[in-house]
Scaffold this active site. Sequence first.
Site, short mmCIF file in Angstrom:
data_model
loop_
_atom_site.label_atom_id
_atom_site.label_comp_id
_atom_site.label_asym_id
_atom_site.label_seq_id
_atom_site.Cartn_x
_atom_site.Cartn_y
_atom_site.Cartn_z
N ASN A 9 0.87 -1.17 0.00
CA ASN A 9 0.00 0.00 0.00
C ASN A 9 0.91 1.22 0.00
O ASN A 9 1.51 1.54 1.02
CB ASN A 9 -0.90 -0.02 1.25
CG ASN A 9 -1.70 1.27 1.39
OD1 ASN A 9 -1.72 2.11 0.49
ND2 ASN A 9 -2.34 1.43 2.54
N LYS A 11 0.15 4.27 -0.26
CA LYS A 11 -0.44 5.47 0.34
C LYS A 11 -0.17 6.68 -0.57
O LYS A 11 -0.19 6.53 -1.79
CB LYS A 11 0.10 5.67 1.77
CG LYS A 11 -0.09 4.39 2.60
CD LYS A 11 0.18 4.56 4.07
CE LYS A 11 -0.03 3.21 4.77
NZ LYS A 11 0.11 3.29 6.21
N HIS A 95 -9.39 1.42 4.88
CA HIS A 95 -8.11 1.54 5.61
C HIS A 95 -8.31 2.45 6.82
O HIS A 95 -9.09 3.40 6.77
CB HIS A 95 -7.05 2.10 4.67
CG HIS A 95 -5.67 2.02 5.25
ND1 HIS A 95 -5.20 2.93 6.16
CD2 HIS A 95 -4.70 1.10 5.09
CE1 HIS A 95 -3.97 2.58 6.51
NE2 HIS A 95 -3.65 1.47 5.89
N GLU A 97 -6.61 4.78 7.93
CA GLU A 97 -6.37 6.20 7.67
C GLU A 97 -7.61 6.86 7.05
O GLU A 97 -7.88 8.04 7.28
CB GLU A 97 -5.12 6.36 6.77
CG GLU A 97 -3.85 6.12 7.58
CD GLU A 97 -2.70 5.50 6.81
OE1 GLU A 97 -2.69 5.55 5.57
OE2 GLU A 97 -1.79 4.95 7.47
N GLU A 167 -5.19 -4.77 10.54
CA GLU A 167 -4.16 -3.75 10.73
C GLU A 167 -4.41 -3.02 12.04
O GLU A 167 -5.20 -2.07 12.08
CB GLU A 167 -4.19 -2.74 9.58
CG GLU A 167 -3.93 -3.35 8.22
CD GLU A 167 -3.32 -2.33 7.26
OE1 GLU A 167 -2.27 -2.62 6.70
OE2 GLU A 167 -3.88 -1.23 7.10
N GLY A 173 2.91 2.26 10.80
CA GLY A 173 3.91 3.33 10.66
C GLY A 173 4.62 3.67 11.95
O GLY A 173 5.31 4.67 12.04
N SER A 212 3.70 -2.21 10.28
CA SER A 212 5.15 -2.34 10.46
C SER A 212 5.69 -3.72 10.08
O SER A 212 6.57 -4.25 10.75
CB SER A 212 5.54 -1.97 11.89
OG SER A 212 5.19 -0.61 12.14
P1 13P Z 1 3.31 0.36 7.60
O1 13P Z 1 3.77 -0.94 6.97
O2 13P Z 1 4.07 1.55 7.09
O3 13P Z 1 3.22 0.26 9.08
O4 13P Z 1 1.80 0.61 7.07
C1 13P Z 1 0.87 -0.42 7.19
C2 13P Z 1 -0.35 -0.08 6.44
O5 13P Z 1 -1.10 0.80 6.82
C3 13P Z 1 -0.63 -0.80 5.19
O6 13P Z 1 -1.90 -0.55 4.73
#
Ligand code: 13P
Length: 250
Positions: A9, A11, A95, A97, A167, A173, A212
Amino acid sequence: MRKPLMAGNWKMHKTIPEAVAMVKELKSKIADVKDVEVLICPAFTALYSLANEAKGSNIKIGAQNLFWEPKGAFTGEIAANMVTDAGCSYVIIGHSERRQYFGETDETVNKRIKAALNAGLIPIVCVGETLNERESNVTFKVIEKQVRDGIKELTAEESAKIVIAYEPVWAIGTGKTATPDQAQEVHAFIRKVYSEMYGSAAEGTRILYGGSVKPDNVAELMKKEDIDGGLVGGASLEAASFEKLVKFGK
Ligand code: 13P
């Protein structure tokens, strides 16, 4: 029986030339991989170019969101058939976010899933608890609601196509991965809830872990019975590191 899926992903990262350059590099690095499905979800602007670059390779392309209406006066939105038109086979839905910053709810997740399935896309539906929810011991309650309300009212055929991603918001992150045991516990729970909803389809449902995931922890996570792949942010942005993820750390 469940083919692992390693999904990047991206982003809000990478211009079109940056995205194409990375897929070009990744293509040759993982050309011999057959037992893992590989997916990249770039920003909307790079979808079409990446789908062209990935043509004939073992890399699939997905979007990070879509809108549920088929067309109309919805400035700034992208319909499901536009996503397939750009060359996608997958789409990430719900997601954290999007839930945190853009008002996504289980109800809107459900609408997007249905629109995606109608257009022939495979939705990757994200669920996960916040740190506060984990510390208040409501993780399972939160996850159960997200699965039951978000993925409701599908036909048997549709329910078998869904991919679910667990997740934990506190692991995204932050460099804090859920331990393989913590993740497995929730994955097994998600499969149980999904089997109560849709019966034996749940056995074939791929449940990805995200938060992560890195080349040095992917192998331990992938050993767990109910972890069927990863949804990876940061570590999917470089070809060398994504190659390691696809090869489970090797
Ligand atoms: P990270 O791997 O950067 O922690 O992000 C995970 C994520 O949100 C994937 O959709």
